[in-house]
Design an enzyme around this catalytic site. Sequence first.
Site, PDB file in Angstrom:
ATOM      1  N   SER B 144      -4.753  -2.674   7.141  1.00 15.72           N
ATOM      2  CA  SER B 144      -5.420  -1.416   8.102  1.00 15.72           C
ATOM      3  C   SER B 144      -6.287  -2.057   8.465  1.00 15.72           C
ATOM      4  O   SER B 144      -6.349  -3.082   9.474  1.00 15.72           O
ATOM      5  CB  SER B 144      -5.026  -0.529   7.204  1.00 15.72           C
ATOM      6  OG  SER B 144      -5.551   0.947   8.261  1.00 15.72           O
ATOM      7  N   ASP B 221       5.048   5.096   9.031  1.00 14.91           N
ATOM      8  CA  ASP B 221       3.794   4.508   8.639  1.00 14.91           C
ATOM      9  C   ASP B 221       3.161   5.722  10.425  1.00 14.91           C
ATOM     10  O   ASP B 221       2.864   5.763  10.752  1.00 14.91           O
ATOM     11  CB  ASP B 221       2.638   3.014   8.949  1.00 14.91           C
ATOM     12  CG  ASP B 221       1.709   3.231   9.110  1.00 14.91           C
ATOM     13  OD1 ASP B 221       0.954   4.498   9.038  1.00 14.91           O
ATOM     14  OD2 ASP B 221       0.499   1.915   8.458  1.00 14.91           O
ATOM     15  N   HIS B 255       1.972   3.581   4.584  1.00 13.79           N
ATOM     16  CA  HIS B 255       0.742   3.207   5.524  1.00 13.79           C
ATOM     17  C   HIS B 255       0.584   2.837   3.807  1.00 13.79           C
ATOM     18  O   HIS B 255      -1.056   1.977   3.283  1.00 13.79           O
ATOM     19  CB  HIS B 255      -0.489   4.089   6.118  1.00 13.79           C
ATOM     20  CG  HIS B 255      -1.486   2.992   6.276  1.00 13.79           C
ATOM     21  ND1 HIS B 255      -1.252   2.579   7.094  1.00 13.79           N
ATOM     22  CD2 HIS B 255      -2.350   3.220   6.041  1.00 13.79           C
ATOM     23  CE1 HIS B 255      -2.119   1.937   7.710  1.00 13.79           C
ATOM     24  NE2 HIS B 255      -3.395   2.449   7.140  1.00 13.79           N
TER      25      HIS B 255
END
EC number: 3.1.2.12
Lengths: 735, 277
Positions: B144, B221, B255
């Site tokens: 991320s 995600d 995620h």
Amino acid sequence: MEEESGEELGLDRSTPKDFHFYHMDLYDSEDRLHLFPEENTRMRKVVQAEMANESRGAGDGKAQRDLQEEVDELVHLYGLEDDHELGDEFVDENIPRTGVSEYPPYMMKRRDPAREQRDWRLSGEAAEAEDLGFGGWGSAGQCQDLREAYRYTHGRASEEYECYVIPEEEDEEEAADVFCVTCKTPIRAFQKVFDEHKEHEVIPLNEALESAKDEIHKNMYKLEKQIIEMENFANHLEEVFITVEENFGKQEQNFESHYNEILETLAQKYEEKIQALGEKKKEKLEALYGQLVSCGENLDTCKELMETIEEMCHEEKVDFIKDAVAMADRLGKFLKTKTDVEISAQPEFEDQTLDFSDVEQLMGSINTIPATGSSVRVCWSLYSDDTVESYQLSYRPVQDSSPGTDQAEFTVTVKETYCSVTNLVPNTQYEFWVTAHNRAGPSPSSERAVYMTAPSPPIIKTKEIRSCEEAVLICWESGNLNPVDSYTVELTQAESPEASGVTESVVGIPTCESVVQLQPGRSYIIYVRALNMGGPSVRSEPATVHTIGSYFRLNKDTCHPWLTISEDGLTAVRSERRTPARELSPSDTHFTRCVAVMGNLIPVRGHHYWEVEVDEHLDYRVGVAFADVRKQEDLGANCLSWCMRHTFASSRHKYEFLHNRTTPDIRITVPPKKIGILLDYEHSKLSFFNVDLSQHLYTFSCQLHEFVHPCFSLEKPGCLKVHNGISMPKHVTFY
Amino acid sequence: MALKQISSNKCFGGLQKVFEHDSVELNCKMKFAVYLPPKAETGKCPALYWLSEQNFISKSGYHQSASEHGLVVIAPDTSPRGCNIKGEDESWDFGTGAGFYVDATEDPWKTNYRMYSYVTEELPQLINANFPVDPQRMSIFGHSMGGHGALICALKNPGKYKSVSAFAPICNPVLCPWGKKAFSGYLGTDQSKWKAYDATHLVKSYPGSQLDILIDQGKDDQFLLDGQLLPDNFIAACTEKKIPVVFRLQEGYDHSYYFIATFITDHIRHHAKYLNA
């Protein structure tokens, strides 16, 4: 069993000098066991405690006390006279027990300590009793009493000592329920909390069972494979057995006749030489005799002259002078003639040597003409002592069928008892017969012997050789019209063909192909021979194999009609021509829908690596499929094939990894020009790489229960080229 | 530089440790985690830097792979902490915990928020001096915001890292809400300064040696769907500049650390291929 171990124990250990070993048979076996079960436990515990070097003084003392108690019991019950001594002996037993440490290996076992203990006790007794030895127990009656005493105590002991039995005994109720991975043993859950398993990894017993089963299943597959291999090998061995016997028979026969021939030749030579020697002798003698005769004559003449001269000397002067002059002349003439006093013939003879050169040649010639496809060496021998001037050898091919057509008969005339017949047809049976001839005429013909010519050499199909790092698959044409018995494959390593001289042979191959195990990273030269009753053929033309990477060719029999495969079997081309989109009839061998071709990968597990060169703008599919994949479907559209697919449309590259019509969603930014493909049977994986960048693209996990073959398809006109024989690059090894 | 060991746990034959030290760049105490594989006992190992939350060390299951391949894995914190800057704890995507791996130029952040220099300079020097690592073999990856950090560190320093990879990275911060918020706070309003920390822009002018980039992205995600990650832009730029990328869109994954744990082995193998070459 107890006797044995008792004896073993006695024999194996270095018996201390003081202990006498004596036969345990004296005591009934049942008695022995029943005697001290609890004793066993107690003693063992004590012993083990000592072994662990933990001085459990209390325990020791307790044991001693128990023993003492027991002894007292005995004493009390039986009022043995020498009870005190006996008691002492027992008590003193404890002392030798500390000698336990001398025999560690035995102590660790469950039952042995008890027995050892008993041994000692008894031998200890003996030691104490010193020279009493076997009789150390005293009277037999005493023994009997003691035994009874023990039996009694046992009855008591079981009650008294039950609570002292530590659960080290096998308790069936408390089975192990977890598995200690570190120690690899099943344990009970609570054991994990203490003892040595405290820090260890533990998994539930079921899991352990499952993983153990998995292991076993894996190994079962390997075992099955091995069984098949061994069976095949056994069959081959049988065939080789038979061949060996046959060859031996032939060799024996040949050797015998050749040996006889040689003897005959030697005998003949002997005769000749002796005769020559005799003649030489005659010569010499004659010469000498001649000399002797002339010598005699000379002598006579001399004597005569001598006498005449003597007579002359007695004559009148006038006569004397007349004669003397004549005599002088005569003498002068006579003396002028040389008397040859040289001996004309030397008494020595030259040493006679047998000239073996032609024997050698004979021997040599027997060996140098191998049984070839077109010649046979026939030998025969004479049955009697008849005079023979020549032999006539006749032969003709044997035909099983059509008696009508008489095969041409050939005849050869020779003086020797052997003959090499040439210009024969390979792999054919011929029958031979011989007649002997002399002035009186021919003999009746001999029995007919059947010889078979060796076969012609096979022809290796070099274009169809497939190999990998560990094996090669060779196939060949028989080279003979009629069937042969079997084939032999011979291989030598290319680096040192003459130097090592080692040729590996695989014999007894029934068909025209064979898979041979090889070492990786070498080059081999391979020959094939055909074999029949007449012997082996000459070697075929060689073929070379390199065990680097995997080699295969594109199989023309599988390719779609719109594809052309190059001569070397490595390039596939789809031309621009407009072809009518007619339905091609479905086929089991040719691809009909997908414009594809399959390669012939060697059916050997392990791993295989090859590369494909493609054009960036080419639409293609490359991958693998089972041999029986449906050829009417696209590659990757079913569960029997896996492939990487590239399509180039509107300046965009699209990549898919297809199996059973599904693909993961993957984007690749740099289109590969050379794709490396790794097929790993062991780990059930198929991986694709961008060779130039050493970049891994994708890996399939595929269940490969059978062998697969590389597949290539061209969805638009263009070409792709296969590169073979490449060993796995390092970056690929990570996968 | 004094290192204080906070914890040490044995794992897969190696040691997972956490240290604390006083950072010069960041002017505060910083913690970082180091995993030393068994091989580190006998020799120098390559170093692999991971950028994301500290949960990585317990939640992502990388230890087995790192142990097998013999890699030292270093995980610094995401941002300076405890700097007492006003507003640093107001939101989870800016300030504490969200340093965005930039060297801030705006007050009041510029004294402490220099994560870029910390990750590319100070931390490697510290690691090289105190642990058995080979200074020539270094790679970087992250998740991320850390993915973004990994990509920009690699793209701004051609040749420094042998390989780079990312999980659900923020590929084009200049165009996504997170990035806009962070950059305007740390770097001010001049968008040209922002581009220096944007992977998609950096690729367009990347001159340097070959990089082989692996990116995994969960298809489910939420942030992808919200337009925060923008991988397509990055891929397009890489295709254009012929930077090798393999981008995998993983069906059903989100995620979370479950997603990371699933594919971490592939990533570590990807790095091992270059670090152990």
